[in-house]
Motif scaffolding. Structure first.
Motif, PDB file in Angstrom:
ATOM      1  N   LEU A  72       0.833  -1.207   0.000  1.00  0.00           N
ATOM      2  CA  LEU A  72       0.000   0.000   0.000  1.00  0.00           C
ATOM      3  C   LEU A  72       0.867   1.256   0.000  1.00  0.00           C
ATOM      4  O   LEU A  72       0.598   2.211  -0.735  1.00  0.00           O
ATOM      5  CB  LEU A  72      -0.922  -0.013   1.224  1.00  0.00           C
ATOM      6  N   LEU A  73       1.919   1.248   0.821  1.00  0.00           N
ATOM      7  CA  LEU A  73       2.834   2.392   0.876  1.00  0.00           C
ATOM      8  C   LEU A  73       3.506   2.605  -0.472  1.00  0.00           C
ATOM      9  O   LEU A  73       3.605   3.731  -0.970  1.00  0.00           O
ATOM     10  CB  LEU A  73       3.890   2.169   1.968  1.00  0.00           C
ATOM     11  N   SER A  75       2.460   1.695  -3.426  1.00  0.00           N
ATOM     12  CA  SER A  75       1.497   2.173  -4.431  1.00  0.00           C
ATOM     13  C   SER A  75       1.191   3.658  -4.273  1.00  0.00           C
ATOM     14  O   SER A  75       0.695   4.290  -5.202  1.00  0.00           O
ATOM     15  CB  SER A  75       0.209   1.359  -4.345  1.00  0.00           C
ATOM     16  N   ASN A  76       1.484   4.188  -3.089  1.00  0.00           N
ATOM     17  CA  ASN A  76       1.280   5.622  -2.838  1.00  0.00           C
ATOM     18  C   ASN A  76       2.588   6.403  -2.885  1.00  0.00           C
ATOM     19  O   ASN A  76       2.673   7.520  -2.348  1.00  0.00           O
ATOM     20  CB  ASN A  76       0.605   5.818  -1.476  1.00  0.00           C
ATOM     21  N   ASP A  77       3.625   5.793  -3.511  1.00  0.00           N
ATOM     22  CA  ASP A  77       4.937   6.437  -3.684  1.00  0.00           C
ATOM     23  C   ASP A  77       5.580   6.820  -2.357  1.00  0.00           C
ATOM     24  O   ASP A  77       6.259   7.845  -2.252  1.00  0.00           O
ATOM     25  CB  ASP A  77       4.804   7.678  -4.580  1.00  0.00           C
ATOM     26  N   LEU A  78       5.346   5.995  -1.339  1.00  0.00           N
ATOM     27  CA  LEU A  78       5.972   6.199  -0.035  1.00  0.00           C
ATOM     28  C   LEU A  78       7.017   5.104   0.136  1.00  0.00           C
ATOM     29  O   LEU A  78       6.689   3.915   0.179  1.00  0.00           O
ATOM     30  CB  LEU A  78       4.925   6.130   1.078  1.00  0.00           C
ATOM     31  N   LYS A 196      -4.667   2.812   6.304  1.00  0.00           N
ATOM     32  CA  LYS A 196      -5.132   3.982   5.560  1.00  0.00           C
ATOM     33  C   LYS A 196      -4.835   5.267   6.326  1.00  0.00           C
ATOM     34  O   LYS A 196      -4.480   6.294   5.722  1.00  0.00           O
ATOM     35  CB  LYS A 196      -6.633   3.855   5.295  1.00  0.00           C
ATOM     36  N   VAL A 199      -1.116   6.033   5.903  1.00  0.00           N
ATOM     37  CA  VAL A 199      -0.841   6.587   4.577  1.00  0.00           C
ATOM     38  C   VAL A 199      -1.329   8.033   4.486  1.00  0.00           C
ATOM     39  O   VAL A 199      -0.636   8.901   3.929  1.00  0.00           O
ATOM     40  CB  VAL A 199      -1.507   5.718   3.487  1.00  0.00           C
ATOM     41  N   ALA A 200      -2.515   8.300   5.038  1.00  0.00           N
ATOM     42  CA  ALA A 200      -3.060   9.660   4.991  1.00  0.00           C
ATOM     43  C   ALA A 200      -2.145  10.646   5.709  1.00  0.00           C
ATOM     44  O   ALA A 200      -1.916  11.767   5.237  1.00  0.00           O
ATOM     45  CB  ALA A 200      -4.454   9.678   5.616  1.00  0.00           C
ATOM     46  N   LYS A 203       1.094  11.161   3.569  1.00  0.00           N
ATOM     47  CA  LYS A 203       0.871  11.924   2.341  1.00  0.00           C
ATOM     48  C   LYS A 203       0.470  13.368   2.613  1.00  0.00           C
ATOM     49  O   LYS A 203       0.523  14.209   1.713  1.00  0.00           O
ATOM     50  CB  LYS A 203      -0.211  11.243   1.495  1.00  0.00           C
TER      51      LYS A 203
END
Length: 649
Positions: A72-73, A75-78, A196, A199-200, A203
């Protein structure tokens, strides 16, 4: 020589000795450090600019969850490194800017063995006044705990301890600890929600992390927080979280169904009147993969390999040899797949639920019996045409005469167990019920069964705790009270001992002392069955005793009883031996360990009190201990498999 010279010489000797000791000590410390460093093979930090995502895992659940979060990280460019703590140098924590941890708690709330060095370093640093509270001041972190709520006080202790110690070292906690429960059926969705939120936060930009602000509120730093759980709105759209593929046993705890409100009944039937299903869809899929047929929401039935064997005329199980059951007419079932122990030798690898009390939906006992017989007979019909299966034996098998309530779990937990037993007896099906000695009050309330077993897996408090890994804190008192409750039963009672080499085979005297507490009619002594490797158990083939070992243990135990018990029967194939109470079951030199089943059912139907001596029957010569047949019924055809093991060279 003057006294001053003597004192000077002594002082010099003392100085040299102290110096020698000091350098020897430092040399040993240096060698130990070098060996440890070489063993650990510490890699260089691959990318100090990346965040670190640690998984502290024993059975693979935390590792699986961490991999999902890592995906998940990414996929979110983290950018994060997925890190096993046993390959990480804890000294580098002070260089980290962002750390995420998915942490499992193991036995007694301790960390898994692979994370011991990592956890010990954090603990020692937090308790060392020389380190100070600014060591991790540049580090922001969040922890997700994976544990079993059934263990109460030690629930997610590792995660909570990590959070506390890292805050004491100056790290900033961007989210309070969230505690996932592997047995609550909601781990998956709670972890997804936490992921989630992580990630929020990441980001949203660095300012919120630097200022310790999460969702407009100050993050909790320096104080322990309560667990955070995700709540759903009543109008939230239903999500299908049941995966279609078969689930790995190690991953099963990390794939529970969604959490739902318990205030209203759901249309999918998962929660009714505030009660949830014992068997979640994913657990059901795993058990069905192992050959179980699931009945309703908490029961199961499975055809035993000995049932198949006797259908083919290839011999029955040890119960056939010891008690005269017809193995091809025996149904193996349970009304409760849940258990209050997590035994090291569990042959289900802990895929069944655990609990200390009944907290699930409850199915009708009559319906359970009806469905169990229906599913059992369908499995019997599948044996038609198998080599050796005759039409006569097949037809007999379609009418079960015995029910072994010992498939898995703790049958006595089921609140309607007495009604279920009554229904089986009404159909003239005998009952062999096994309990794990953690519910003494249930034993007291239990109606007469054909034969009542108590599992005596160890003879001392420490060994019982190590082997059974019970949920109850007062497990030893419950164990002893269960034995006392057994003593008051008038029908046949049995201690069932499972011998695990290296764990409980040396406690003969302690086992002997337990005899007087429960005064059982019989003592079954069986070698543990090796069911393959499992992350939840460290047992290997080295822990499996030979039949000769079981015989030696049994003979020593009988000798210790001073004639109260003697070795009566054996079943070599099952590596099992039976001790029987001499004064009750040895008549004029003849053993009477078999059961007159028709007599038993007549006694139950009469409603009058009766005892174990009222329905005993003579044991055949081939079942008696020391017989040439070794407990194998000569009316059956012995079939020996040819084994072609690969050469070890």
């Amino acid at each position: 020589m003057s006294s001053s010279c003597i004192r000077a010489h002594l002082a010099l000797v003392a100085l040299l000795s102290a110096t020698t000791f000091y350098f020897a000590y430092k040399s040993r410390r240096l060698n130990k450090f070098l060996r440890h460093s070489e063993y650990r093979k510490k890699p260089e930090n691959p990318n100090p600019n990346k965040g670190k995502l640690f998984f502290i895992s024993q059975t693979g659940t935390s590792k699986t969850l961490a991999k999902r979060l890592h995906a998940l990280l990414t996929s979110n460019d983290l950018l994060f490194d997925l890190v096993d703590p046993q390959t990480y140098e804890p000294e580098d924590l002070s260089k980290e800017a962002l750390v995420l941890i998915v942490a499992s708690s193991w036995e007694e709330g301790k960390p898994p063995e692979a994370a011991n060095f990592f956890m010990n370093w954090i603990d020692e640093s937090a308790n060392d006044f020389r380190v100070g509270s600014l060591l991790l001041s540049n580090c922001k972190f969040a922890v997700f705990g994976v544990g079993s709520k059934s263990y109460e006080k030690t629930f997610n202790m590792v995660a909570k301890d990590l959070s506390k110690k890292m805050r004491e070292l100056g790290a900033g906690e961007v989210l309070p600890v969230v505690e996932g429960d592997v047995d609550g059926g909601e781990l998956d969705v709670v972890f997804e929600d936490w992921s989630k939120r992580v990630v929020a936060i990441l980001k949203s930009g660095g300012d919120r992390l630097e200022n310790g602000i999460v969702n407009g509120e100050a993050s909790i730093v320096g104080v322990e927080s309560d667990p955070v759980y995700h709540e759903y709105d009543d109008d939230e759209e239903e999500e299908d979280v049941v995966e279609s593929e078969m689930v790995d046993l190690e991953d099963i705890a990390g794939k529970g169904p969604s959490r739902r409100s318990v205030n209203v009944a759901e249309t999918n039937g998962k929660v009714k009147d505030g009660k949830r299903d014992m068997v979640t869809p994913v657990i059901k899929a795993s058990l069905e993969k192992q050959g179980y047929k699931i009945i309703g929401s908490h029961s199961g039935v499975k055809i035993c390999r000995w049932t198949k064997s006797q259908l083919r005329g290839r011999g029955g199980c040890y119960k056939h040899s010891f008690y005269g059951i017809e193995s091809h007419r025996c149904m193996e079932a349970t009304p409760s797949l849940a258990c209050a122990n997590k035994c090291v030798f569990c042959w289900r690898h802990h895929t069944n639920p655990v609990g200390k009390s009944w907290q699930w939906k409850m199915d009708d006992p009559i319906e359970i019996v009806n469905t169990a017989i229906d599913l059992h007979t369908k499995m019997i019909k599948q044996m038609k045409g198998v080599p050796g299966v005759t039409l006569e034996r097949l037809n007999e098998g379609l009418t079960p005469r015995h029910c072994a309530l010992s498939l898995v779990g703790e049958p006595i937990m089921y609140p309607e167990i007495n009604t279920l037993v009554d229904e089986l007896h009404r159909r003239r099906i005998s009952t062999f019920l096994v309990t794990n000695a953690q519910f003494p009050d249930k034993i007291k309330l239990l109606k007469p069964v054909t034969q009542l077993y108590v599992s005596v897996d160890a003879a001392t408090k420490d060994s019982l705790k190590a082997i059974d890994r019970p949920l109850f804190g007062d497990f030893w008192e419950r164990f002893l009270d269960s034995l006392k409750a057994l003593r008051d039963k008038q029908q046949r009672t049995v201690y069932r001992l499972t011998l695990v080499k290296g764990w409980n085979t040396e406690d003969i005297e302690a086992y002997s002392k337990l005899f007087s507490i429960g005064n059982p009619d019989f003592v079954e002594i069986k070698g543990v069955t090796y069911c393959g490797s499992s992350a939840t158990s460290k047992l290997t083939m080295e822990n499996v005793p030979w039949h000769a070992d079981v015989k030696a243990f049994s003979e020593a135990l009988a000798l210790r009883s001073e004639g109260e018990y003697e070795v009566a029967c054996e079943h070599v194939h099952s590596c099992c031996v039976l001790l029987a109470k001499t004064e009750r079951f040895k008549v004029n030199g003849q053993w009477f360990t078999w059961i007159d089943y028709e007599k038993f059912h007549d006694l139950v139907a009469s409603g009058r009190p009766f005892s174990s001596k009222d329905y005993m029957a003579a044991s055949p010569h081939w079942a008696v201990y020391g017989a040439e047949e070794g407990g194998f019924d000569p009316d059956q055809s012995r079939y020996r498999k040819e084994r072609h093991h690969k050469s070890s060279r």
